[in-house]
Motif scaffolding. Structure first.
Motif, mmCIF file in Angstrom:
data_model
loop_
_atom_site.group_PDB
_atom_site.id
_atom_site.type_symbol
_atom_site.label_atom_id
_atom_site.label_comp_id
_atom_site.label_asym_id
_atom_site.label_seq_id
_atom_site.Cartn_x
_atom_site.Cartn_y
_atom_site.Cartn_z
ATOM 1 N N PRO A 1 0.807 -1.227 0.000
ATOM 2 C CA PRO A 1 0.000 0.000 0.000
ATOM 3 C C PRO A 1 0.842 1.281 0.000
ATOM 4 O O PRO A 1 0.462 2.264 -0.635
ATOM 5 C CB PRO A 1 -0.822 -0.082 1.281
ATOM 6 C CG PRO A 1 -0.698 -1.468 1.773
ATOM 7 C CD PRO A 1 0.512 -2.062 1.158
ATOM 8 N N ALA A 2 1.986 1.259 0.673
ATOM 9 C CA ALA A 2 2.836 2.455 0.711
ATOM 10 C C ALA A 2 3.424 2.728 -0.674
ATOM 11 O O ALA A 2 3.464 3.879 -1.133
ATOM 12 C CB ALA A 2 3.950 2.282 1.732
ATOM 13 N N LEU A 3 3.850 1.675 -1.350
ATOM 14 C CA LEU A 3 4.404 1.819 -2.689
ATOM 15 C C LEU A 3 3.325 2.245 -3.685
ATOM 16 O O LEU A 3 3.562 3.080 -4.562
ATOM 17 C CB LEU A 3 5.033 0.489 -3.119
ATOM 18 C CG LEU A 3 6.159 0.540 -4.133
ATOM 19 C CD1 LEU A 3 7.271 1.480 -3.674
ATOM 20 C CD2 LEU A 3 6.713 -0.844 -4.369
ATOM 21 N N GLU A 4 2.132 1.697 -3.507
ATOM 22 C CA GLU A 4 1.008 2.077 -4.376
ATOM 23 C C GLU A 4 0.651 3.550 -4.178
ATOM 24 O O GLU A 4 0.376 4.258 -5.138
ATOM 25 C CB GLU A 4 -0.212 1.190 -4.099
ATOM 26 C CG GLU A 4 -1.446 1.566 -4.878
ATOM 27 C CD GLU A 4 -1.273 1.470 -6.383
ATOM 28 O OE1 GLU A 4 -2.012 2.181 -7.091
ATOM 29 O OE2 GLU A 4 -0.426 0.704 -6.870
ATOM 30 N N GLN A 5 0.688 4.018 -2.937
ATOM 31 C CA GLN A 5 0.385 5.426 -2.668
ATOM 32 C C GLN A 5 1.435 6.336 -3.306
ATOM 33 O O GLN A 5 1.107 7.375 -3.866
ATOM 34 C CB GLN A 5 0.290 5.688 -1.156
ATOM 35 C CG GLN A 5 -0.180 7.089 -0.821
ATOM 36 C CD GLN A 5 -1.542 7.398 -1.414
ATOM 37 O OE1 GLN A 5 -2.467 6.607 -1.318
ATOM 38 N NE2 GLN A 5 -1.665 8.557 -2.044
ATOM 39 N N ARG A 6 2.701 5.930 -3.227
ATOM 40 C CA ARG A 6 3.761 6.704 -3.895
ATOM 41 C C ARG A 6 3.513 6.763 -5.391
ATOM 42 O O ARG A 6 3.647 7.820 -6.019
ATOM 43 C CB ARG A 6 5.133 6.067 -3.642
ATOM 44 C CG ARG A 6 5.736 6.387 -2.298
ATOM 45 C CD ARG A 6 7.083 5.713 -2.111
ATOM 46 N NE ARG A 6 8.042 6.017 -3.167
ATOM 47 C CZ ARG A 6 9.075 5.239 -3.464
ATOM 48 N NH1 ARG A 6 9.276 4.098 -2.815
ATOM 49 N NH2 ARG A 6 9.913 5.582 -4.418
ATOM 50 N N ALA A 7 3.134 5.615 -5.979
ATOM 51 C CA ALA A 7 2.867 5.565 -7.420
ATOM 52 C C ALA A 7 1.688 6.464 -7.781
ATOM 53 O O ALA A 7 1.735 7.191 -8.775
ATOM 54 C CB ALA A 7 2.597 4.128 -7.854
ATOM 55 N N ARG A 8 0.634 6.448 -6.966
ATOM 56 C CA ARG A 8 -0.535 7.296 -7.240
ATOM 57 C C ARG A 8 -0.172 8.768 -7.124
ATOM 58 O O ARG A 8 -0.589 9.580 -7.939
ATOM 59 C CB ARG A 8 -1.675 6.968 -6.270
ATOM 60 C CG ARG A 8 -2.303 5.597 -6.408
ATOM 61 C CD ARG A 8 -2.978 5.356 -7.741
ATOM 62 N NE ARG A 8 -4.117 6.161 -8.004
ATOM 63 C CZ ARG A 8 -5.377 5.790 -7.847
ATOM 64 N NH1 ARG A 8 -5.648 4.581 -7.421
ATOM 65 N NH2 ARG A 8 -6.364 6.595 -8.150
ATOM 66 N N ASP A 9 0.610 9.114 -6.105
ATOM 67 C CA ASP A 9 1.020 10.515 -5.927
ATOM 68 C C ASP A 9 1.858 10.994 -7.112
ATOM 69 O O ASP A 9 1.665 12.109 -7.605
ATOM 70 C CB ASP A 9 1.810 10.688 -4.629
ATOM 71 C CG ASP A 9 0.947 10.505 -3.388
ATOM 72 O OD1 ASP A 9 -0.292 10.596 -3.504
ATOM 73 O OD2 ASP A 9 1.517 10.270 -2.303
ATOM 74 N N LEU A 10 2.787 10.151 -7.553
ATOM 75 C CA LEU A 10 3.627 10.530 -8.691
ATOM 76 C C LEU A 10 2.820 10.605 -9.982
ATOM 77 O O LEU A 10 3.014 11.512 -10.793
ATOM 78 C CB LEU A 10 4.780 9.543 -8.859
ATOM 79 C CG LEU A 10 5.863 9.573 -7.773
ATOM 80 C CD1 LEU A 10 6.877 8.473 -8.018
ATOM 81 C CD2 LEU A 10 6.537 10.928 -7.739
ATOM 82 N N SER A 11 1.925 9.651 -10.192
ATOM 83 C CA SER A 11 1.172 9.633 -11.451
ATOM 84 C C SER A 11 0.189 10.788 -11.545
ATOM 85 O O SER A 11 -0.216 11.162 -12.646
ATOM 86 C CB SER A 11 0.454 8.292 -11.630
ATOM 87 O OG SER A 11 -0.508 8.099 -10.628
ATOM 88 N N GLN A 12 -0.178 11.386 -10.436
ATOM 89 C CA GLN A 12 -1.054 12.563 -10.481
ATOM 90 C C GLN A 12 -0.310 13.800 -10.965
ATOM 91 O O GLN A 12 -0.934 14.758 -11.399
ATOM 92 C CB GLN A 12 -1.673 12.819 -9.109
ATOM 93 C CG GLN A 12 -2.722 11.796 -8.751
ATOM 94 C CD GLN A 12 -3.227 11.951 -7.333
ATOM 95 O OE1 GLN A 12 -2.775 12.792 -6.587
ATOM 96 N NE2 GLN A 12 -4.171 11.108 -6.965
ATOM 97 N N GLY A 13 1.008 13.779 -10.921
ATOM 98 C CA GLY A 13 1.796 14.906 -11.397
ATOM 99 C C GLY A 13 2.358 14.710 -12.787
ATOM 100 O O GLY A 13 3.094 15.560 -13.286
#
Length: 146
Positions: free
Chosen positions: A27-39
């Motif tokens: 979940p932590a890695l997925e959250q990082r991926a979601r945060d990055l992909s939003q930018g």
């Protein structure tokens, strides 16, 4: 009617852009991926992030980003990899340094120049035409005094 609107909003929601098979187990890695992909901008959809886009290229970028994070890249390394591959266009908010400074400040500078020119033109007194007869000049002076 309200139910129809609610269903439409749910179907059109960007939450469904990320497919279940793309989601990481951590979940932590997925959250990082979601945060990055939003930018990151979708090259196909224009001003839409890859997190929101349903385009096939956006899906491939999301998968590539997640692969880079799983391989141990930092957030910056993963973003730099995509920028090196697709150019600064993939950044929704490009850096405001280097040559991009011109892009960031050109519009406000042009607006100020336009306002200055407009103010100068408005404030400039109108010149009286020289080809008026003496009677017309006298009539004009009479009108201006009243």
């Amino acid at each position: 009617m309200m139910r129809l609107i609610a269903i439409f909003l749910l179907v059109a929601s960007s939450a469904f852009a990320v497919q279940p098979d793309e989601i990481l187990d951590d979940p932590a890695l997925e959250q990082r991926a979601r945060d990055l992909s939003q930018g990151l901008r979708c090259p196909v959809c224009r001003n839409e992030s890859i997190d929101e886009s349903n385009a096939e290229l956006a899906r491939e970028l999301r998968i590539l980003l997640r692969e880079r994070l799983v391989d141990g890249d930092t957030d910056q390394q993963a973003v730099d990899f995509l920028v090196a591959r697709y150019g600064e266009f993939v950044l929704l908010r490009p850096d405001s340094s280097g040559i991009n400074v011109i892009l960031w400040y050109a519009a406000p500078v042009m607006l100020l120049i336009a306002l200055g020119i407009g103010w100068t033109v408005i404030r400039r007194p109108a010149a009286a035409p020289d080809d008026l007869s003496d009677d017309e000049k006298a009539e004009l002076q009479k009108i201006l005094r009243s």
